[in-house]
Motif scaffolding. Structure first.
Motif, PDB file in Angstrom:
ATOM      1  N   PRO A  89       0.782  -1.249   0.000  1.00 23.28           N
ATOM      2  CA  PRO A  89       0.000   0.000   0.000  1.00 23.28           C
ATOM      3  C   PRO A  89       0.808   1.291   0.000  1.00 23.28           C
ATOM      4  CG  PRO A  89       0.087  -0.908   2.211  1.00 23.28           C
ATOM      5  CD  PRO A  89       0.794  -1.901   1.318  1.00 23.28           C
ATOM      6  N   TYR A  90       2.135   1.218   0.070  1.00 23.33           N
ATOM      7  CA  TYR A  90       2.907   2.432   0.308  1.00 23.33           C
ATOM      8  C   TYR A  90       3.900   2.779  -0.800  1.00 23.33           C
ATOM      9  CZ  TYR A  90       1.105   1.841   5.045  1.00 23.33           C
ATOM     10  OH  TYR A  90       0.288   1.692   6.125  1.00 23.33           O
ATOM     11  N   GLY A  91       3.700   2.304  -1.998  1.00 17.24           N
ATOM     12  CA  GLY A  91       4.667   2.605  -3.052  1.00 17.24           C
ATOM     13  C   GLY A  91       5.812   1.607  -3.043  1.00 17.24           C
ATOM     14  N   ASP A  92       6.606   1.617  -4.108  1.00 18.49           N
ATOM     15  CA  ASP A  92       7.680   0.626  -4.236  1.00 18.49           C
ATOM     16  C   ASP A  92       8.649   0.698  -3.056  1.00 18.49           C
ATOM     17  OD1 ASP A  92       6.747  -0.346  -6.649  1.00 18.49           O
ATOM     18  OD2 ASP A  92       7.845   1.139  -7.817  1.00 18.49           O
ATOM     19  N   PRO A  93       8.882  -0.429  -2.392  1.00 15.50           N
ATOM     20  CA  PRO A  93       9.716  -0.420  -1.174  1.00 15.50           C
ATOM     21  C   PRO A  93      11.205  -0.582  -1.479  1.00 15.50           C
ATOM     22  CG  PRO A  93       8.772  -2.595  -1.480  1.00 15.50           C
ATOM     23  CD  PRO A  93       8.248  -1.735  -2.612  1.00 15.50           C
ATOM     24  N   PHE A  94      11.788   0.416  -2.144  1.00 11.41           N
ATOM     25  CA  PHE A  94      13.227   0.361  -2.405  1.00 11.41           C
ATOM     26  C   PHE A  94      14.022   0.243  -1.115  1.00 11.41           C
ATOM     27  CE2 PHE A  94      11.414   2.487  -6.073  1.00 11.41           C
ATOM     28  CZ  PHE A  94      12.142   1.990  -7.141  1.00 11.41           C
ATOM     29  N   TRP A  95      13.524   0.849  -0.049  1.00  8.30           N
ATOM     30  CA  TRP A  95      14.222   0.850   1.229  1.00  8.30           C
ATOM     31  C   TRP A  95      14.325  -0.556   1.835  1.00  8.30           C
ATOM     32  CZ3 TRP A  95      11.432  -1.375   4.996  1.00  8.30           C
ATOM     33  CH2 TRP A  95      10.045  -1.426   4.818  1.00  8.30           C
ATOM     34  N   ALA A  96      13.451  -1.463   1.426  1.00  6.24           N
ATOM     35  CA  ALA A  96      13.401  -2.796   2.037  1.00  6.24           C
ATOM     36  C   ALA A  96      14.403  -3.765   1.427  1.00  6.24           C
ATOM     37  CB  ALA A  96      11.993  -3.373   1.924  1.00  6.24           C
ATOM     38  N   ILE A  97      15.239  -3.262   0.526  1.00 10.02           N
ATOM     39  CA  ILE A  97      16.300  -4.046  -0.086  1.00 10.02           C
ATOM     40  C   ILE A  97      17.627  -3.453   0.363  1.00 10.02           C
ATOM     41  CG2 ILE A  97      17.331  -4.795  -2.273  1.00 10.02           C
ATOM     42  CD1 ILE A  97      14.504  -4.196  -3.516  1.00 10.02           C
ATOM     43  N   SER A 126      19.228   7.210   1.631  1.00 13.78           N
ATOM     44  CA  SER A 126      19.618   6.292   2.709  1.00 13.78           C
ATOM     45  C   SER A 126      18.894   4.955   2.694  1.00 13.78           C
ATOM     46  CB  SER A 126      19.389   6.981   4.059  1.00 13.78           C
ATOM     47  OG  SER A 126      19.962   6.246   5.109  1.00 13.78           O
ATOM     48  N   GLY A 127      17.661   4.907   2.173  1.00 11.76           N
ATOM     49  CA  GLY A 127      16.952   3.625   2.092  1.00 11.76           C
ATOM     50  C   GLY A 127      16.653   3.043   3.459  1.00 11.76           C
ATOM     51  N   ASN A 146      18.901  10.908   4.480  1.00 15.09           N
ATOM     52  CA  ASN A 146      17.995  11.539   3.530  1.00 15.09           C
ATOM     53  C   ASN A 146      17.418  10.507   2.579  1.00 15.09           C
ATOM     54  OD1 ASN A 146      18.397  12.872   0.381  1.00 15.09           O
ATOM     55  ND2 ASN A 146      16.811  13.676   1.716  1.00 15.09           N
ATOM     56  N   ASP A 147      16.109  10.548   2.404  1.00 13.62           N
ATOM     57  CA  ASP A 147      15.447   9.709   1.402  1.00 13.62           C
ATOM     58  C   ASP A 147      14.145  10.418   1.029  1.00 13.62           C
ATOM     59  OD1 ASP A 147      15.883   6.502   0.551  1.00 13.62           O
ATOM     60  OD2 ASP A 147      13.884   7.302   0.176  1.00 13.62           O
ATOM     61  N   ILE A 148      13.673  10.187  -0.202  1.00 12.38           N
ATOM     62  CA  ILE A 148      12.439  10.859  -0.618  1.00 12.38           C
ATOM     63  C   ILE A 148      11.188  10.087  -0.230  1.00 12.38           C
ATOM     64  CG2 ILE A 148      13.523  12.085  -2.530  1.00 12.38           C
ATOM     65  CD1 ILE A 148      12.383   9.956  -4.415  1.00 12.38           C
ATOM     66  N   ILE A 170      16.350  12.637  10.225  1.00 11.83           N
ATOM     67  CA  ILE A 170      16.010  12.133   8.895  1.00 11.83           C
ATOM     68  C   ILE A 170      15.251  13.219   8.154  1.00 11.83           C
ATOM     69  CG2 ILE A 170      14.730  10.369   7.596  1.00 11.83           C
ATOM     70  CD1 ILE A 170      14.936   8.642  10.241  1.00 11.83           C
ATOM     71  N   THR A 171      15.626  13.489   6.922  1.00 14.36           N
ATOM     72  CA  THR A 171      14.875  14.421   6.103  1.00 14.36           C
ATOM     73  C   THR A 171      14.293  13.692   4.899  1.00 14.36           C
ATOM     74  OG1 THR A 171      14.926  16.475   4.838  1.00 14.36           O
ATOM     75  CG2 THR A 171      16.940  15.198   4.863  1.00 14.36           C
ATOM     76  N   ILE A 172      13.014  13.938   4.648  1.00 17.13           N
ATOM     77  CA  ILE A 172      12.307  13.284   3.552  1.00 17.13           C
ATOM     78  C   ILE A 172      12.022  14.341   2.486  1.00 17.13           C
ATOM     79  CG2 ILE A 172      10.316  11.866   2.909  1.00 17.13           C
ATOM     80  CD1 ILE A 172      12.214  10.563   4.924  1.00 17.13           C
ATOM     81  N   LYS A 173      13.009  14.610   1.667  1.00 16.51           N
ATOM     82  CA  LYS A 173      12.860  15.586   0.585  1.00 16.51           C
ATOM     83  C   LYS A 173      14.033  15.390  -0.368  1.00 16.51           C
ATOM     84  CE  LYS A 173      13.784  19.898   1.636  1.00 16.51           C
ATOM     85  NZ  LYS A 173      13.833  21.196   2.361  1.00 16.51           N
TER      86      LYS A 173
END
Length: 271
Positions: A89-97, A126-127, A146-148, A170-173
């Motif tokens: 439900p939250y978009g592609d989880p690039f961070w989970a790899i 940062s993922g 930092n991660d978007i 953590i900055t999300i931008k």
């Protein structure tokens, strides 16, 4: 589609979409260390998101270059390894790899704490937060991740908890192309997957180095988009790591990952 197939889409196709998102999210004109943080120590997570992440990821420290660091990742034992990607439900989880470039950077920092000790460090893209965690473990004075993706930010807080660390800011931008921040060290792994994004990174990192004498370390396993980019001529190999078998299987045959030092020529113009 099983997650292995989904991950292959992330590697080959959807990173192009993520590249467009990075390019479209411009940072503000007044980036400062203590004013750009969306999360910091003590900030609580949305209970529903926390529960979802805890239920649908596995805590692991095996199969990667940094067994010292525990992370919440998508693994074959997770539901979404088998579920259709659209159900996430939250978009592609690039961070989970735990991508191989990030693994190499994290391993290098853990083995060489002098690189970060007492310094301010920006972990760009940062993922899962592994490299930022490695910097904290190795004695960095300040760490900004930092991660978007806002879900990545939440996952980083969970991963800090797993490793008994207070969450770092953590900055999300998208801070690429914003004002050059005054960091001692910028680290980024697996970010050169899109030509236009790579061009933006090249210019922005160059500006950070010129204005603030920032040191830059890049982790990459040798993807074509990275090796073929003009930045390659300004990189110096620091160290190469052989990837564990599990990571090789995850990344379809990549066998090693390299940490590079970025040292652009002083003659390059800042346009």
């Amino acid at each position: 589609m099983a997650f292995r197939g989904w991950k292959w889409l992330l590697l080959l196709g959807r990173q192009y979409t993520l590249g467009k998102v990075w390019r479209s999210r411009r940072g503000g004109p007044s980036l400062r260390w203590k004013r750009c943080c969306h999360w910091s120590a003590g900030k609580s997570l949305d209970p529903e998101v926390r529960a979802f992440l805890e239920e649908n990821t596995e805590v692991t420290n095996s199969g990667h270059l940094t067994p010292e660091i525990r992370l919440r990742l998508l693994t074959p034992r997770c539901r979404f390894w088998r579920e259709k990607p659209d159900l996430w439900p939250y978009g592609d989880p690039f961070w989970a790899i735990y991508w191989p470039g990030g693994q190499a950077l994290s391993r290098y920092i853990l083995d060489n704490p002098r690189v970060v000790k007492g310094r301010s460090v920006l972990d760009l893209g940062s993922g899962c937060g592994a490299t930022a965690i490695a910097a904290v473990m190795s004695g960095a004075a300040q760490v900004l991740a930092n991660d978007i993706d806002p879900i990545a930010g939440m996952a980083m807080i969970l991963n800090c908890e797993l490793n008994h660390l207070n969450p770092f800011p953590i900055t999300i931008k998208n801070i690429i192309n914003s004002e050059a921040g005054n960091w001692d060290l910028i680290v980024l792994g697996d970010m050169f997957y899109d030509e236009q994004l790579a061009d933006g990174l090249h210019h922005w990192l160059q500006k950070c180095i010129r204005i603030h004498q920032t040191e830059v370390l890049i982790g990459d396993p040798g993807r074509h988009q990275f090796l073929s980019h003009s930045i390659r001529s300004q990189l110096h190999k620091v160290i190469e790591y052989s990837l564990p078998e599990y990571t090789r299987q995850e990344n379809h045959g990549l066998t090693s990952s390299i940490v590079w030092s970025y040292q652009p020529s002083n003659s390059l113009e800042d346009s």
